[in-house]
Design an enzyme around this catalytic site. Sequence first.
Site, PDB file in Angstrom:
ATOM      1  N   HIS A   1     -10.372  -5.625  -3.101  1.00  0.00           N
ATOM      2  CA  HIS A   1      -8.910  -5.690  -2.411  1.00  0.00           C
ATOM      3  C   HIS A   1      -9.334  -6.123  -0.939  1.00  0.00           C
ATOM      4  CE1 HIS A   1      -9.226  -1.209  -2.307  1.00  0.00           C
ATOM      5  NE2 HIS A   1      -9.019  -1.676  -1.231  1.00  0.00           N
TER       6      HIS A   1
ATOM      7  N   ASP B   1       0.548  -0.947  -0.067  1.00  0.00           N
ATOM      8  CA  ASP B   1       0.013  -0.272  -0.203  1.00  0.00           C
ATOM      9  C   ASP B   1       0.872   0.930  -0.307  1.00  0.00           C
ATOM     10  OD1 ASP B   1      -2.087   2.165   1.117  1.00  0.00           O
ATOM     11  OD2 ASP B   1      -3.458   0.086   1.427  1.00  0.00           O
ATOM     12  N   ILE B   2       1.084   2.325  -1.071  1.00  0.00           N
ATOM     13  CA  ILE B   2       1.821   3.419  -1.502  1.00  0.00           C
ATOM     14  C   ILE B   2       1.629   4.545   0.173  1.00  0.00           C
ATOM     15  CG2 ILE B   2      -0.468   5.214  -2.215  1.00  0.00           C
ATOM     16  CD1 ILE B   2       3.339   4.250  -3.527  1.00  0.00           C
TER      17      ILE B   2
ATOM     18  N   GLU C   1     -12.039   3.543  -1.049  1.00  0.00           N
ATOM     19  CA  GLU C   1     -11.307   4.789  -1.551  1.00  0.00           C
ATOM     20  C   GLU C   1     -11.092   4.029  -3.508  1.00  0.00           C
ATOM     21  OE1 GLU C   1      -7.983   5.848  -0.076  1.00  0.00           O
ATOM     22  OE2 GLU C   1      -7.052   6.367  -1.600  1.00  0.00           O
TER      23      GLU C   1
ATOM     24  N   HIS D   1      -6.715  -5.964   2.344  1.00  0.00           N
ATOM     25  CA  HIS D   1      -5.505  -4.559   3.181  1.00  0.00           C
ATOM     26  C   HIS D   1      -4.984  -6.343   4.518  1.00  0.00           C
ATOM     27  CE1 HIS D   1      -5.860  -0.941   2.544  1.00  0.00           C
ATOM     28  NE2 HIS D   1      -7.545  -0.948   2.072  1.00  0.00           N
TER      29      HIS D   1
HETATM   30  P1  5GP Z   1      -9.544   1.224   0.631  1.00  0.00           P
HETATM   31  O1  5GP Z   1     -10.124   1.554  -1.430  1.00  0.00           O
HETATM   32  O2  5GP Z   1      -9.820   0.483   0.891  1.00  0.00           O
HETATM   33  O3  5GP Z   1     -10.454   2.133   1.251  1.00  0.00           O
HETATM   34  O4  5GP Z   1      -8.267   2.220   0.558  1.00  0.00           O
HETATM   35  C1  5GP Z   1      -7.897   2.081  -1.045  1.00  0.00           C
HETATM   36  C2  5GP Z   1      -5.826   1.667  -0.530  1.00  0.00           C
HETATM   37  O5  5GP Z   1      -5.523   1.702  -1.928  1.00  0.00           O
HETATM   38  C3  5GP Z   1      -5.701   3.010   0.591  1.00  0.00           C
HETATM   39  O6  5GP Z   1      -4.190   2.315   1.475  1.00  0.00           O
HETATM   40  C4  5GP Z   1      -4.663   3.795  -0.576  1.00  0.00           C
HETATM   41  O7  5GP Z   1      -3.510   4.291   0.213  1.00  0.00           O
HETATM   42  C5  5GP Z   1      -4.420   2.659  -1.679  1.00  0.00           C
HETATM   43  N1  5GP Z   1      -3.909   3.107  -2.599  1.00  0.00           N
HETATM   44  C6  5GP Z   1      -4.910   4.057  -3.706  1.00  0.00           C
HETATM   45  N2  5GP Z   1      -4.286   4.283  -4.488  1.00  0.00           N
HETATM   46  C7  5GP Z   1      -3.079   3.231  -4.214  1.00  0.00           C
HETATM   47  C8  5GP Z   1      -1.725   3.206  -5.478  1.00  0.00           C
HETATM   48  O8  5GP Z   1      -1.984   3.850  -6.537  1.00  0.00           O
HETATM   49  N3  5GP Z   1      -0.863   2.306  -5.272  1.00  0.00           N
HETATM   50  C9  5GP Z   1      -0.617   2.066  -3.751  1.00  0.00           C
HETATM   51  N4  5GP Z   1      -0.091   1.006  -3.846  1.00  0.00           N
HETATM   52  N5  5GP Z   1      -1.924   1.951  -3.681  1.00  0.00           N
HETATM   53  C10 5GP Z   1      -2.915   2.424  -3.883  1.00  0.00           C
END
Ligand code: 5GP
Length: 131
Positions: free
Chosen positions: A93, A29-30, A88, A95
Amino acid sequence: MASIFSKIICGEIPSYKIAEDDRYFAFLDINPIAKGHTLVIPKQETDYIFDLEDAELAGLHIFAKRVAQAVEKTVPCKRIAVLVSGLEVPHAHVHLIPLNREAEINVTAPKLKLPHEEMQEIAEKIRSNFE
Ligand code: 5GP
């Protein structure tokens, strides 16, 4: 339009890749909430994890287990937490978050800011522990 994660899978957007097979892909995760915070995704783009076919969902978790074992060997922690949010990025996905205390599962806490070299080093170590 392809999701940001589909662009990562095809290499259009760079990532700290951990592992892949023909159906799944794992990368750091970035914006990690812990060192070694990893995302595991199906290559076939589906927004909501519970819209995945049963076999695809089961396979995602089985692949995530192998990734979690590699993360656990790399990052000192008590457990690897599994978290699914998906608010987001509209590409299913999981985590995987190294954890020592329950309070550390806090996705609203300020994210770690790790230098590129450290992210590379963590990814390399996890990759070398992936079986
Ligand atoms: P969620 O959709 O589970 O709420 O969060 C999406 C996750 O993807 C976040 O933890 C965010 O940091 C990660 N994320 C978003 N864009 C990128 C990206 O371009 N590269 C990576 N490696 N992680 C990402």
